[in-house]
Design a protein around this motif. Structure first.
Motif, PDB file in Angstrom:
ATOM      1  N   LYS A   2     -22.460  82.325  -3.451  1.00 25.65           N
ATOM      2  CA  LYS A   2     -22.493  82.244  -4.621  1.00 25.65           C
ATOM      3  C   LYS A   2     -22.428  82.977  -5.604  1.00 25.65           C
ATOM      4  CE  LYS A   2     -24.641  78.442  -6.118  1.00 25.65           C
ATOM      5  NZ  LYS A   2     -23.083  77.871  -6.098  1.00 25.65           N
ATOM      6  N   THR A   5     -26.727  83.189 -10.076  1.00 28.94           N
ATOM      7  CA  THR A   5     -27.173  82.053 -10.597  1.00 28.94           C
ATOM      8  C   THR A   5     -28.599  82.536 -11.708  1.00 28.94           C
ATOM      9  OG1 THR A   5     -27.688  80.866  -8.503  1.00 28.94           O
ATOM     10  CG2 THR A   5     -29.440  80.339 -10.188  1.00 28.94           C
ATOM     11  N   ALA A  50     -23.808  79.396 -11.221  1.00 29.85           N
ATOM     12  CA  ALA A  50     -25.239  77.930 -11.384  1.00 29.85           C
ATOM     13  C   ALA A  50     -26.367  77.920 -12.223  1.00 29.85           C
ATOM     14  CB  ALA A  50     -25.332  77.893  -9.625  1.00 29.85           C
ATOM     15  N   ASP A  74     -22.288  75.273 -11.834  1.00 31.44           N
ATOM     16  CA  ASP A  74     -23.364  73.880 -10.861  1.00 31.44           C
ATOM     17  C   ASP A  74     -24.751  73.706 -11.712  1.00 31.44           C
ATOM     18  OD1 ASP A  74     -24.994  72.696  -8.904  1.00 31.44           O
ATOM     19  OD2 ASP A  74     -24.402  74.929  -6.974  1.00 31.44           O
ATOM     20  N   CYS A  75     -25.146  72.138 -11.187  1.00 31.12           N
ATOM     21  CA  CYS A  75     -26.236  71.870 -12.231  1.00 31.12           C
ATOM     22  C   CYS A  75     -27.115  71.354 -11.206  1.00 31.12           C
ATOM     23  CB  CYS A  75     -25.370  70.829 -13.182  1.00 31.12           C
ATOM     24  SG  CYS A  75     -24.630  71.553 -14.566  1.00 31.12           S
ATOM     25  N   THR A  76     -26.848  71.292  -9.953  1.00 29.39           N
ATOM     26  CA  THR A  76     -27.565  71.338  -9.032  1.00 29.39           C
ATOM     27  C   THR A  76     -29.371  71.967  -9.085  1.00 29.39           C
ATOM     28  OG1 THR A  76     -25.905  71.589  -6.788  1.00 29.39           O
ATOM     29  CG2 THR A  76     -28.406  71.266  -6.738  1.00 29.39           C
ATOM     30  N   ALA A 119     -30.426  77.911  -3.863  1.00 23.77           N
ATOM     31  CA  ALA A 119     -28.735  78.590  -4.779  1.00 23.77           C
ATOM     32  C   ALA A 119     -29.744  80.886  -5.448  1.00 23.77           C
ATOM     33  CB  ALA A 119     -29.356  77.611  -6.448  1.00 23.77           C
ATOM     34  N   SER A 123     -27.320  83.656  -3.892  1.00 22.82           N
ATOM     35  CA  SER A 123     -26.567  84.074  -4.325  1.00 22.82           C
ATOM     36  C   SER A 123     -26.609  85.614  -4.975  1.00 22.82           C
ATOM     37  CB  SER A 123     -26.660  84.053  -6.404  1.00 22.82           C
ATOM     38  OG  SER A 123     -26.703  81.849  -7.022  1.00 22.82           O
TER      39      SER A 123
END
Length: 314
Positions: A2, A5, A50, A74-76, A119, A123
């Protein structure tokens, strides 16, 4: 991997939009929070972003999650806390400048155990700000995330955005705002925040002190005048873009989100590796255009541009 974050506060900006016929201030409930803003700005400009933080189990919390998801974030790592969603009351004067009051809530509840470590490690860049370094569980969570990223060779970005209303004293703020510096690769700070971290008002001197502490890229925003940059021992002023200002809320976050989004587009796994001054000047010019568009509109997240809008200004 990614791109980015961000971790920290997400909140409702109750932003003044005018006054009624009776002279009563009128407000819109806009989505905000500096790290959330940076994630949205970067995502709208093409980065994979994220967000890690907490909202309340209320209508505002549901709304904020939807805003992030609608912007491709991304809202994990966005969790629901026991307290209400945090609010910032943003009053705007005739020149577009802001004043803040906060009603803190769920954003302070995030614990180190709740940090989306996957995350962070997946990242290229971890970004955080100093609001989540104020007293509360989120302080430990933020430092844990920054330390995890730093130890694992990720680029760490930091925005020490000083909000006096959130601290017991200026001395307390300065102490905690300086603590993360040994882990930081990129710092973006406003001109008035530079003396708090360095004791020096002059960008040349202040940025040199930050570089001595290990910060690789120093960006001092100068409002409509653009940004002062220090990179690899060299400094320069990147001019801003002139626009009719409607609201400066979110402009700095848009600028930083734009910078990070462009750095992540570089082919190197480490976005700062072999970065040239010519490349960086182009990135800063892009970010200044993005920030100018945000300033020309009202609100924070609602005002942030898409990649196509910024490219049209080139």
């Amino acid at each position: 991997m990614k791109d980015l974050t961000t971790i920290g506060e997400i909140l409702i900006d109750l932003t003044q939009t005018g006054v009624s016929g009776a002279g009563v201030p009128q407000f819109d409930a806009n989505p905000g929070g500096a790290p959330a803003n940076v994630a949205v700005a970067a995502s709208r400009l093409g980065a994979g972003a994220a967000f890690c933080g907490k909202v309340g189990e209320d209508g505002f919390g549901v709304y904020l999650r939807r805003v992030l998801e609608d912007s491709g974030v991304d809202c994990t790592g966005l969790l629901t806390g026991r307290q209400a969603t945090t609010m910032a009351i943003v009053s705007v004067d005739g020149t577009g400048e802001r004043s803040f009051r906060f009603v803190r809530g769920a954003d302070q509840e995030l614990t180190p155990q709740e940090v989306d470590e996957a995350a962070v490690l997946s990242s290229k860049i971890l970004h955080f700000g100093s609001v989540s370094l104020t007293p509360g569980l989120a302080r430990s969570a933020t430092i844990f995330a920054a330390r995890t990223a730093h130890k694992n060779g990720r680029v760490v970005s930091y925005d020490p955005n000083y909000r006096p209303a959130l601290w017991a004293s200026e001395a307390d703020a300065v102490e905690w705002m300086r603590i993360p510096l040994p882990m930081v690769d990129i710092i973006k700070l406003a001109e008035e925040e530079l003396p708090l971290l360095t004791g020096a008002s002059d960008p040349e001197a202040g940025s040199a002190l930050l570089e001595e502490q290990g910060v690789k890229l120093v960006l001092v925003t100068l409002g409509g005048e653009g940004v002062f940059c220090r990179w690899q021992g060299h400094t320069w002023h990147q001019p801003g873009v002139s626009v009719k200002v409607a609201d400066t809320n979110g402009a700095g976050d848009t600028f930083l989100g734009a910078v990070l989004s462009r750095l992540c587009r570089r082919e190197a796994e480490n976005p700062l590796e072999n970065l040239t001054r010519v490349e960086l000047e182009d990135i800063l010019a892009f970010a200044n255009r993005a920030a100018a568009i945000t300033c020309s509109r009202s609100g924070a997240i609602p005002a942030m541009p898409t990649l196509a809008e910024v490219e049209v200004m080139a």
